[in-house]
Structure formats: C-alpha cells, structure tokens
Design a protein around this motif. Structure first.
Motif, PDB file in Angstrom:
ATOM      1  N   ALA D  32      16.324  19.098  19.914  1.00 44.49           N
ATOM      2  CA  ALA D  32      15.130  19.211  19.077  1.00 44.49           C
ATOM      3  C   ALA D  32      14.169  18.068  19.318  1.00 44.49           C
ATOM      4  CB  ALA D  32      15.547  19.218  17.599  1.00 44.49           C
ATOM      5  N   ASP D  33      12.888  18.391  19.387  1.00 46.98           N
ATOM      6  CA  ASP D  33      11.853  17.366  19.455  1.00 46.98           C
ATOM      7  C   ASP D  33      10.545  17.995  18.987  1.00 46.98           C
ATOM      8  OD1 ASP D  33      11.711  14.435  21.145  1.00 46.98           O
ATOM      9  OD2 ASP D  33       9.808  15.393  20.581  1.00 46.98           O
ATOM     10  N   ARG D  34       9.747  17.232  18.260  1.00 42.62           N
ATOM     11  CA  ARG D  34       8.470  17.758  17.764  1.00 42.62           C
ATOM     12  C   ARG D  34       7.442  17.919  18.863  1.00 42.62           C
ATOM     13  NH1 ARG D  34       7.623  14.591  12.027  1.00 42.62           N
ATOM     14  NH2 ARG D  34       9.574  15.372  11.141  1.00 42.62           N
ATOM     15  N   ASP D  35       7.621  17.123  19.931  1.00 42.46           N
ATOM     16  CA  ASP D  35       6.660  17.138  21.023  1.00 42.46           C
ATOM     17  C   ASP D  35       7.010  18.288  21.977  1.00 42.46           C
ATOM     18  OD1 ASP D  35       4.917  14.632  22.739  1.00 42.46           O
ATOM     19  OD2 ASP D  35       5.540  16.516  23.664  1.00 42.46           O
ATOM     20  N   ALA D  36       6.113  19.270  22.035  1.00 45.83           N
ATOM     21  CA  ALA D  36       6.395  20.480  22.820  1.00 45.83           C
ATOM     22  C   ALA D  36       6.517  20.188  24.314  1.00 45.83           C
ATOM     23  CB  ALA D  36       5.300  21.523  22.581  1.00 45.83           C
ATOM     24  N   ASP D  37       5.730  19.240  24.812  1.00 48.54           N
ATOM     25  CA  ASP D  37       5.776  18.911  26.243  1.00 48.54           C
ATOM     26  C   ASP D  37       7.124  18.324  26.633  1.00 48.54           C
ATOM     27  OD1 ASP D  37       3.284  19.827  26.645  1.00 48.54           O
ATOM     28  OD2 ASP D  37       2.301  17.861  26.787  1.00 48.54           O
ATOM     29  N   ARG D  38       7.559  17.361  25.831  1.00 47.61           N
ATOM     30  CA  ARG D  38       8.868  16.751  26.089  1.00 47.61           C
ATOM     31  C   ARG D  38       9.963  17.808  26.099  1.00 47.61           C
ATOM     32  NH1 ARG D  38       9.301  12.256  21.568  1.00 47.61           N
ATOM     33  NH2 ARG D  38       7.735  10.776  22.336  1.00 47.61           N
ATOM     34  N   LEU D  39       9.911  18.668  25.122  1.00 49.46           N
ATOM     35  CA  LEU D  39      10.925  19.708  24.996  1.00 49.46           C
ATOM     36  C   LEU D  39      10.904  20.610  26.231  1.00 49.46           C
ATOM     37  CD1 LEU D  39      12.945  20.237  22.780  1.00 49.46           C
ATOM     38  CD2 LEU D  39      11.368  21.890  21.770  1.00 49.46           C
ATOM     39  N   ALA D  40       9.695  20.968  26.659  1.00 46.75           N
ATOM     40  CA  ALA D  40       9.561  21.821  27.837  1.00 46.75           C
ATOM     41  C   ALA D  40      10.185  21.156  29.057  1.00 46.75           C
ATOM     42  CB  ALA D  40       8.091  22.129  28.085  1.00 46.75           C
ATOM     43  N   GLY D  41       9.976  19.837  29.188  1.00 42.80           N
ATOM     44  CA  GLY D  41      10.563  19.083  30.296  1.00 42.80           C
ATOM     45  C   GLY D  41      12.082  19.198  30.291  1.00 42.80           C
ATOM     46  N   VAL D  42      12.666  19.073  29.106  1.00 42.37           N
ATOM     47  CA  VAL D  42      14.128  19.170  29.001  1.00 42.37           C
ATOM     48  C   VAL D  42      14.603  20.582  29.363  1.00 42.37           C
ATOM     49  CG1 VAL D  42      16.053  19.150  27.356  1.00 42.37           C
ATOM     50  CG2 VAL D  42      14.304  17.350  27.258  1.00 42.37           C
ATOM     51  N   LEU D  43      13.880  21.577  28.865  1.00 41.98           N
ATOM     52  CA  LEU D  43      14.325  22.966  29.089  1.00 41.98           C
ATOM     53  C   LEU D  43      14.162  23.392  30.547  1.00 41.98           C
ATOM     54  CD1 LEU D  43      13.094  24.625  25.775  1.00 41.98           C
ATOM     55  CD2 LEU D  43      15.268  23.515  26.298  1.00 41.98           C
ATOM     56  N   LYS D  44      13.153  22.832  31.198  1.00 35.78           N
ATOM     57  CA  LYS D  44      12.985  23.103  32.638  1.00 35.78           C
ATOM     58  C   LYS D  44      14.248  22.652  33.384  1.00 35.78           C
ATOM     59  CE  LYS D  44      10.759  23.378  36.735  1.00 35.78           C
ATOM     60  NZ  LYS D  44      10.482  24.644  37.333  1.00 35.78           N
ATOM     61  N   ARG D  45      14.764  21.490  32.976  1.00 30.88           N
ATOM     62  CA  ARG D  45      15.950  20.953  33.630  1.00 30.88           C
ATOM     63  C   ARG D  45      17.224  21.675  33.212  1.00 30.88           C
ATOM     64  NH1 ARG D  45      16.741  14.487  34.837  1.00 30.88           N
ATOM     65  NH2 ARG D  45      14.551  14.377  35.390  1.00 30.88           N
ATOM     66  N   TYR D  46      17.300  22.025  31.937  1.00 36.37           N
ATOM     67  CA  TYR D  46      18.528  22.657  31.410  1.00 36.37           C
ATOM     68  C   TYR D  46      18.173  23.971  30.733  1.00 36.37           C
ATOM     69  CZ  TYR D  46      19.881  17.866  32.204  1.00 36.37           C
ATOM     70  OH  TYR D  46      20.083  16.666  32.789  1.00 36.37           O
ATOM     71  N   PRO D  47      17.945  25.001  31.523  1.00 39.36           N
ATOM     72  CA  PRO D  47      17.419  26.263  30.988  1.00 39.36           C
ATOM     73  C   PRO D  47      18.359  26.925  29.984  1.00 39.36           C
ATOM     74  CG  PRO D  47      17.438  26.260  33.408  1.00 39.36           C
ATOM     75  CD  PRO D  47      18.177  25.062  32.973  1.00 39.36           C
ATOM     76  N   SER D  48      19.642  26.589  30.026  1.00 42.45           N
ATOM     77  CA  SER D  48      20.563  27.256  29.112  1.00 42.45           C
ATOM     78  C   SER D  48      20.594  26.600  27.739  1.00 42.45           C
ATOM     79  CB  SER D  48      21.965  27.266  29.725  1.00 42.45           C
ATOM     80  OG  SER D  48      22.409  25.938  29.861  1.00 42.45           O
ATOM     81  N   VAL D  49      19.908  25.490  27.586  1.00 40.77           N
ATOM     82  CA  VAL D  49      19.885  24.779  26.293  1.00 40.77           C
ATOM     83  C   VAL D  49      18.794  25.395  25.409  1.00 40.77           C
ATOM     84  CG1 VAL D  49      19.330  22.563  25.199  1.00 40.77           C
ATOM     85  CG2 VAL D  49      20.829  22.641  27.227  1.00 40.77           C
ATOM     86  N   ARG D  50      19.038  25.447  24.106  1.00 45.30           N
ATOM     87  CA  ARG D  50      18.058  25.993  23.158  1.00 45.30           C
ATOM     88  C   ARG D  50      17.124  24.873  22.713  1.00 45.30           C
ATOM     89  NH1 ARG D  50      21.447  27.644  18.704  1.00 45.30           N
ATOM     90  NH2 ARG D  50      20.415  26.181  17.306  1.00 45.30           N
ATOM     91  N   GLY D  51      15.847  25.111  22.692  1.00 48.47           N
ATOM     92  CA  GLY D  51      14.889  24.101  22.237  1.00 48.47           C
ATOM     93  C   GLY D  51      14.482  24.357  20.792  1.00 48.47           C
TER      94      GLY D  51
END
Lengths: 337, 337, 337, 337
Positions: D32-51
């Motif tokens: 979880a993170d309030r910043d959508a960009d940061r979250l997108a960066g994480v999900l790009k790397r770990y697509p199976s993780v829920r944001g």
C-alpha cells in the motif's frame, strides 16, 4: 670510529650524509660535490664536515677508510674503481654500474683487495620488505607464483638516464631478494614521450627458471604516486604498499582450491575461490637507509659480506642491461646469461 | 512496446533481465536457460515472464522482435546468427564472438537483413567513461599519449575461457572508444597458474598508428579488486577508478613542459615538471547497463546504428584474436589486419 | 643575523632547532635541556651550537636576541616572563600559557618592552590552512555554517597535561583563524580511561556570536590517526585532511538550495540537495614550521606584530581554560569572557 | 508460506518489498502507498502483488498474517496499533515510535495478543556488526571503554523529522547492542542550518552506569559520506567502516599498558603505548536486510521473540526522546528513566 667520505650531494646524497653524520660509530670527514651551492647547504648543516669540489680529494685522503658514491649512474664504475684502487671500502648507489662488465670488474677488484663493495639496494633493508620475505617464503604462503610491481609518479625527469634505469633497480632488487632466483629472460617495452631516446614509461616482463614471472611498470609520467608490490602465492597473497602509512603490508588469506571431481565418467578438477581474512602486521618504523648505513659500517668492522654486495648489484645490472637491449629491439625476448 | 526475449540467465543475465523488465517501453516476454534452478529464480521475481529451457523456443516465437544473448562466449556466434536469420534484432554480450570471421559474418547478415546488431560494451555507456572521453579529447588535455588499464581481483574462475577473453574486452572497448583509433600490433604475455592452458594473468601491450600505446593488465588471481584506467596526455592526466565512489574520475592538471635553452653554444630543451590542481567532476549515478538497454531499444525503434555496433564488437574481437596468437607464441608481436 | 637560543630539546624541540639551524639569516647560538642525552643528540648534529643544562644560561647571555621556548606547557609563563624581562624576543610553543591571566601578563610585558611575543600556532602557517581560509571566506563559499575537527590517534601519553591541552590548541587556533570570531561559550565532555584525572578523550562544543558552531574531538586513545577539519558553508563545503598526501584540501561544490513554493494555499520553502564537483587545489609543500620560524625572524627584524601573536595565544588559552572548567563540571556551558 | 503485506513504498520500502518478494517461504500479497506513481513502479516489478492506495485495506485483509510498516516515523504508532489489534504480526521500521509511551503501548498490546512485534534495527542483523560484537565482548578485547559513531553525508532533507531522529536510531541500536547496557543520561547539541526547528547536525553524548561513554555525530550537511563506528577497549580497538568494501572491520592489537614504577621514593604508574598488528576478518556478504526479514518470518513461524523486539525499539526511542529534550534545552544533561 669509521672515517667516511661522501661523493655526491645531489638529490639522494643528503639522505646518506644525514644518516652517516648522525651515527655514533662514524666520523663523516668530507663531502664532495661540484655544485658549490649544494655543498654550502651541506656545510651549513654540518659545519665540522670538510667540503670538496672534487671527489678526487676524498680518494686521495688516506685517513678516509670508506667512500659512499652517490653520483650519476654513468660515473659509478669509474669512481668506485678508483676508490677500490685507493684501498677504500665502497658503498655505491644503485644501479651499481651501467654495464655487467663494469660490475664484474668492481667485484673482482674488491675481492682481490679484500674490501667491502656494497650496492645501495635500500629496499633490502626496508623492514616491510624483510617482513614480506619472511611471509612469502614460509610454507603457509604456498609458494610464490607471480609478482608485479608498480613504481610510477610525476617524477623528476633526468636527462642522462631513462625511467627504467632510474626506477626499476628498486623493483628488480626487491623481486630478486624475494625470489632468490635469477631470471632467464626479460622483455621490455616502453615509450619516450618527453624526450626522444629517453623512455619515460617502461613495462618489464621477467621469466624465471621455476616458471614464476614478474612484471614491473615504471614511469615518470603518471598523475598519481604508486609504490606497490603484489605477490601472489599458492595459498596466500600479499601487497606491500609503501605509501600506506597504516598498513604497509597486507597478507590476504585468499586464493583458489583445486578440487578433483568425477561426473559422467569425466574426471577433472574444479577451481574454487577461497576468500579469507586480511592481516596487516606491525612494521617497525626504522628508516631503511639507516639500517643500510649501519650494515655497511658493520661489514667494514667485522669483515663481512654485505647482504646487497657487488653480486647483488651485478644481478640487477644484468637484468637492466638485457632489458635495455629488449627495449631497443621492440620488446624482443632477451636471455640473461 | 518492444517485445524482448533473453537467452541466458547465468552470472550477468539477471542484470539484463532486471533492466529490460523495468523499462516502460519494453515487454520482457521470455527468458531461456538450461538450468532449471536459475530459471525458477527469475520466474519467482518476474512471474509474468515465460520461462524456456531452450533458447530455440525464443527464436521460434514470431512475436518477439529482439533477442538478448547472454550465453557463454563460444556460443555467441551460432545463437546470434540464428536470431538474425529469424529476423530479430540482437544484443550480444561481449565479446561479440571468439573469431573475427564470425563477427564479420554477423555484421554482414545484420546489414543484409537491416537488423540492429549491438555488442554489450557496457563501459561505452558508463557516464564516467563518457565524461572521461570528453575531457581527454578536448584541446586542454594536450592529446592522449598513453593509456594503461588494470582489471584484477580474485575473480570467478571460468573453465571455458581465460582471464583475457573474460576481462580484457572491457578494457579494449574503453581504449578504442577513447582513442578512436585501431591498433596496429599487440603483444600478450601471461601465465596459467590455476589450470594448464587457461591463463589467469595476462598483460597486453598495444601499439597504435599515431605512436600511442596502451597497456592492459587483467587477472583473476589478485588479492584486491582494481578497476582503473589511467590516461596520460600532453598537458593533463586522468584516472578513472570505478571503485572510488566519491571520485570516479580525477583530472590532474599536471604534466611536463619542454623549455628550449641554449648554454655554451649547445641548444637543447629541458623538461620541467608542472604540478597542479585535481578536479573530480560530478558523475551522474545512472546505471550504465540501463543506458545501454535503452539505447538498444531506441536503435530498434528509430532504425539507428548503435554506438557499440557490430563493427565495434569486431574491433575488440580482432584485438583479442591477435592477442591470443601472441599469448600462444610467447608474446611475439602480432599485427592486427 | 639574528642570534637565537632554544630552551627545550624534547619531543618537538628538535624540529625548531633544525629549522633555525638551517636558516641563513639566523645564528643558532645555544640550546638548553636538562636531559644530557637529548642535548648530546642535538650537539652531535649541530657541533657548532653551545649546549646548556639550564635555560637560565641562555637568558643570561646578552648576545642572544631571541629565545624559543619548547618546554612543558606549565613552565611557559615563568620562562617567557624571564626572557621578556631580559629583553629578548620570544616564540612560545602552544599553548602560550595554562591560564589567561598569565597570557595577559606576557602580552602586557611584551607591549611595554616593545618585544616580539609570538605563539607557535604552526597551523596558521600551514599552506593548506591558509589556502582553506581564502576559500571559506570567499563569497562563493556562502558563509561558514559550522566546523568540526578530529585530531585522534594512539598518542604519546603525557603525565602532566590531558589530551585537550595537548591536542586541542591546534584545532582552536585553526577554528579561530578561519572564523575570525571569538566564541561566547564552550562545553567539554571527556573521560580518563588511562589515568584518573587525565582526560585522554575530550569532545568540545563551541558557540559563536554569529550562531556558528564548532565541534572538536581529540583523543590519545584511538586505533587510527585522524587529522581532519571539515568546514560546511552555505554554498560549498571543504575538508582539510592533513594525512592525505595527494589531496590535503578538497572543496566540494555541494550543498542545499532552499526553494520557496506554494501549494494549496500553504507557502513554504523546500530544501533541495545540490551535488557537484570536487576540487583539490595544489598545495605548496613548504614545511609550515619553516614558514613560522621565518615569520618570527621577520617580525623581529621589521618590528612587526606576528600573525599568531600573544593575543592569538590568549584566545586559545581562554577557550581551553573555559573548556577545562566545563570538563571539571560535567560538561556545563561555560561562558568565555 | 507466510502471507505478508507492506505499508509504505517510499525511500526504504522497496528494499523490504524486494526481500520479501524473493523469499521462498513468503507470499507478498499486497503493498500500500498513497502515491500512485510509486505504487505503479512496484507493480511493474512485481505484477502478481496487489496494490492498495490505503494501508487500511491491508489491515482489513484477514488472509494477511503479518504487516511491515515503512511509513513516516510519526505514523508508526497508529498503524502498528491497528495492525496488532487486527491480529497481525508487525515489523516496524526504526524508530519504533516517536514517544516511549507509544512504544510501551505497542509492547503491551503485542504481549497481550501474543503477536510478534519487531523493530527494523537492520544493523543488528549486519554480519559486520555481529562479528564486531563477538570481538569486543571477548576477554581479549579487555572490556569496552568508549564508542564513537559518525553517520554523516549530504543526506536527503526530510521536512517532518530532524537528522537525529532520521539517522541516530542506527547508531543507538548498534551501541546498545554492543554494550548490552542502557544509558543513564544523554546530552544532545545541534543546529538547524537549513530550516528553522529541524536540526541537520546533532552531536549526542551518552553516559552508561559502568562509566562507559558513547558519542554519536549525525548530519545531513556533510560533504563526504561517513558510516563509521570506533570501539576502544582495554587491550584492543576496532573500527567498523561500512563503506570500506575490503575491510569493513579492522581489529587493532593496540593500546596502552600501565606499568607501576618507583623512583626517588615516589610510586606511580606509567602509561606506555603498545603498537600492534591489524586484523580484518572476512565478513560474509549477506545483505543485512535479508537476514532481518528472514528472522521476522522465523519468529512468526516458531513463536520466538525477535532479537530487535519491541523492548529493543523502546530502548532506542527512550534515548532519542531524552536526547530531543536535551537538544531543546541547549544540551542539558537529561536522565533516561
């Protein structure tokens, strides 16, 4: 009380003068140099010393037993020869001479006259180098495999001599001291960037009968000062860095293990990296030149052969002479007789 | 969106995989490796990537436009050839191939098929090396005189390739990049201490048409890691030390001045040392491999020729091939065609 | 020709003796020390110098114009006072005295007798410190914000004086020299690990009227030698590392920028990091003590006030006296009058 | 398979995310993170993780057993409290909380619910620090006398927290870990040069019941990065330098010997310097954060108390709280209850 004269008060001379002047068992009688200013500088510091404009005056003084020669390398042979003929013990700065014939000539003369002939291979008296030798020749080290040395900096350019003759005598004397073996062949490659015919950068590659190799890189044309010798052994490795005031010597408990394995009928050995601790032994702070000077006096007094005697000087000259031939012939492999 | 496949997930592969996986304009479709464990490690990290046990599956996938080859050097030519034949753009890890003929073959094929062929000379994309080039090629630097590079450490021993083929491609690519000149001859000397026939220590000496020289020392058998390139110029000098986190690049305003003088009817020039400041420019922290990967994608998209194209790869292979011949012949001077 | 006598040939004395002995415009007439061995060592080196077992003999010699006092700090005031009373110019090693009253006493006496009174704050004559001052006081530097200094090593333990009185005079003289400002308060905290009552580790914290602060860490009980002063400015930063032979001084073009911004009706300023180049200016290799000695002679000859005069010495003593009070009172804030 | 959620993907979060994502025994379910960009960066790397844009969603997910909190320090208490109330094991980044009351609150709650509460004191899992502890607590070391730590660089300025709360938790956790003793008093002095009220430079001085002291210097306003801890013992000394890749840990066989002597009827002991070797043990290259993350999972699985548990977190918060009071009161000595 050994009565001493020093010929040459240039770049390195003052260090020898200071050491002999401060030794209790020595009387520094006279110093000779053609340059009146240099001489005046010495006499200002040591008013009781006699100044001479010509080394001949020192050679002619029968009260002087031993002579220290710190003149340009090209003059070493002539001056040392006259000193030995005059019956004086002689300490000659490195390189002993510029030719092996000349070195042999001095050795024969000293032998015949029963006089001490010593080469100023300072590093053989350096506590760090002596400690290094103890380590690299112990069983723990697993046998020396190869050595490489770097001696570069923005050095004083010398018109009469190239960077190899100026700097490499140190490294060759260290390498030969550590290996206790004489090289069979040498290759030298270099370039003259500052003045045609005077190489300022030289790479040496030495082969030894046992298969060991040594590489030496010397240069006057380098941004940063380096004085480093690396010794790689079968079980350990060592770095001697003369500019590291805290850890002049580092012994690395690192290397490779060869493990025999058999897989699918094929037997081979696998090479596996082995990391490990680093140990930096305490090195005494004694000035190497002081040890060297004391050794010279001791050899005179006790009739002993110096550690860095004429033969030691010859070995280095032989290496340099062959290297000079290689350098003049584009790096061809030159055998060392 | 460029669709990419990576063949090889060994030592270096994961770095390329990570970079392509994180680029917005790229879709990393598949990774191939024969080793199931390695592949599992990659898929754990990137679950959306397809794993293949054989690179052939990647070459057969028509949806994949570009292939990255990170396999052992001996296999580069065969795989790259098949990839080009399958109409794919190719990025090959250094060295491009093990033979110049093979490199020429790939270049011809890529030209004919109008495909991008790029060699993974990472250092040409390194911000410090790029900055270094700007400096050493500026008028202020006074022209490069000589370069020497040291790339040594207690490295991973590789059975199929010696330390020269493993490490020297980096230094050759840096040297050629800086000099913009191709060597005319090379000498290589080395020794195999760990395993007969596989040199673990190699010294290279390269000559260039302009009289410049380069010296490269690579080794797997060293106690301490060194990654350093020194460039000596006519007016300035520079050191690029990849392990110095604060000052990767140091520019020394130091050198020698030649002053003409006349004394007693003799005209000569005197060489005088010139000390000076040191400047360490700020270097961007960008990961060089990221720049390289982005450049590959950009070349595909815009139909551009990569900075480190097939010809750049060939130049390095030509140097290594000649060096290997020299190494096998005791350091003889080998001309580079 | 200024005729000079030196009182004290202990740890630091020989350095002053050597410098004065080698200056052309000086005649080193006599050296006094109670320790016969030390004296003999000096006379062996400088046979033309007169040796005295008691400094009184030097003070009584009317032919001697100037006296250099290198005795334990506790004796500085008494000897300097007698020397000034005897009409001699005086150079006193740091700290000038152990009490501010004593320092004021010497200043008044020297003023009244129109004699030179100089404190041996060597670092104010150090080319690196002088260069540092030029930089940190230039507009480019953006104003000094804070300074911290570390002077630690495995030092010689002195029975009569703690590590603060032994080492911190150097740092206080450097800090005051750079800031051109006198501290308003000091705190000192430390511990006596080796011998009760003799602090071997001390931390000083100084406040200045302008809001600047300085922190000084001195210790005799440290594994590794450090001699470093860091100056943080509004636009640049600098490190003076006396043990770094290649880069004694590094100027960092780094800092923070404050940017005003307005968001959602709130106005605030944001602090943004600014990286940048590092510059290491060439520092002359002149021995600072040589500059100091020459300055003393010049002040005598020309009737000038020394850079590090009695007032400069007093400033340091005042700081140390207040710090000693703080140290004795568990680090309480002590105002400096 | 432990199911994990991470709240916070800012500066440090991605390191925790990466480590948990790569552990075999863990399933990283959501970030979880309030910043959508940061979250997108994480999900790009770990697509199976829920944001998730709000951490509450993670706390509400009953399938998640453990939560990792990497949010700004001011929010630690509130989020950790809700996580414990939701029955989840909790790993909180350092500092555990901003107040001791809050830390005690979390400890009580975790005890009552029998849940793991762990503080992210990474350095207690650092192989170099663990090795250091073994050495400094062995008899050979002669007992720790004092410790000083420096953690400075041109750091990222944080608006909500000063340099002490940002950096000193590391050093306090190291010091307490090594000493196994809690401080009785602390003094803190510092300055706000960048933004009023936010100290960017702080010096801490800690006293321990046994007479040991610790000094900590933290700063965001420094030209050069330093991460160093020095430990002085009765017989040996040690330096842990986190930035030295070759010798992270150096053990110095150096110190002082006290020798009793009698002279002229006076009995005293003399303090004599003892030089000695330096030893740099091999330190495993394991990433400390990986060890920390694995320890968290292990404690959950086996119901063990973490090394850096809530009490360990509280100890550091107590030190910082007292230091903050001292800082606000001009460095007055503040007792730690």
């Amino acid at each position: 009380m050994t009565r001493i004269g020093v010929i040459g008060a240039g770049y390195w001379g003052p260090n020898l003068i200071r050491n002999f002047a401060e030794m209790d068992e020595v009387e520094l009688v006279a110093v000779a140099d053609r340059d009146a200013d240099r001489l005046a500088g010495v006499l200002k510091r040591y008013p009781s010393v006699r100044g001479e404009s010509d080394g001949a005056a020192i050679l002619a003084d029968d009260s002087i037993e031993a002579v220290v020669i710190v003149t340009p390398a090209e003059t070493h042979h002539a001056i040392a020869k006259r000193a030995l003929e005059a019956g004086k013990h002689v300490l000659v700065e490195k390189p002993l001479t510029m030719k092996t014939d000349e070195a042999r000539d001095l050795i024969a003369l000293a032998d015949q006259k029963k006089l001490v002939l010593m080469t100023g291979h300072t590093f053989e008296y350096n506590p760090a180098v002596r400690h290094l030798k103890k380590i690299v020749r112990s069983d723990d080290f697993g046998g020396i495999r190869y050595i490489y040395a770097t001696r570069v900096n923005l050095g004083v350019f010398r018109a009469g001599i190239n960077a190899m003759w100026n700097l490499a005598p140190h490294d060759l004397s260290i390498v030969f001291y550590l290996l206790e073996e004489e090289p069979i062949a040498v290759r030298a490659l270099g370039q003259s960037f500052l003045k045609p015919g005077i190489e300022d950068v030289v790479f040496l590659y030495l082969e030894f009968p046992s298969g060991k190799i040594a590489h030496v890189h010397v240069s006057w044309l380098d941004p940063s000062k380096v004085r480093r010798v690396t010794v790689v052994g079968g079980k350990k490795m060592a770095i001697y860095d003369d500019l590291d005031s805290e850890q002049k010597l580092k012994i690395y408990d690192r290397g490779f293990d060869s493990v025999l394995f058999e897989e699918g009928g094929i037997r081979d050995y696998q090479v596996r990296l082995r990391g490990g601790d680093i140990h930096a032994p305490k090195i005494e702070g004694t000035e190497p030149l002081r040890v060297e000077c004391a050794h010279f006096i001791e050899c005179i007094r006790d009739g002993k052969t110096p550690l860095s005697d004429g033969r030691s000087g010859l070995r280095v000259v032989a290496g340099l002479e062959a290297a000079a031939e290689s350098l003049a012939n584009g790096g061809k492999r030159v055998l060392i007789p």
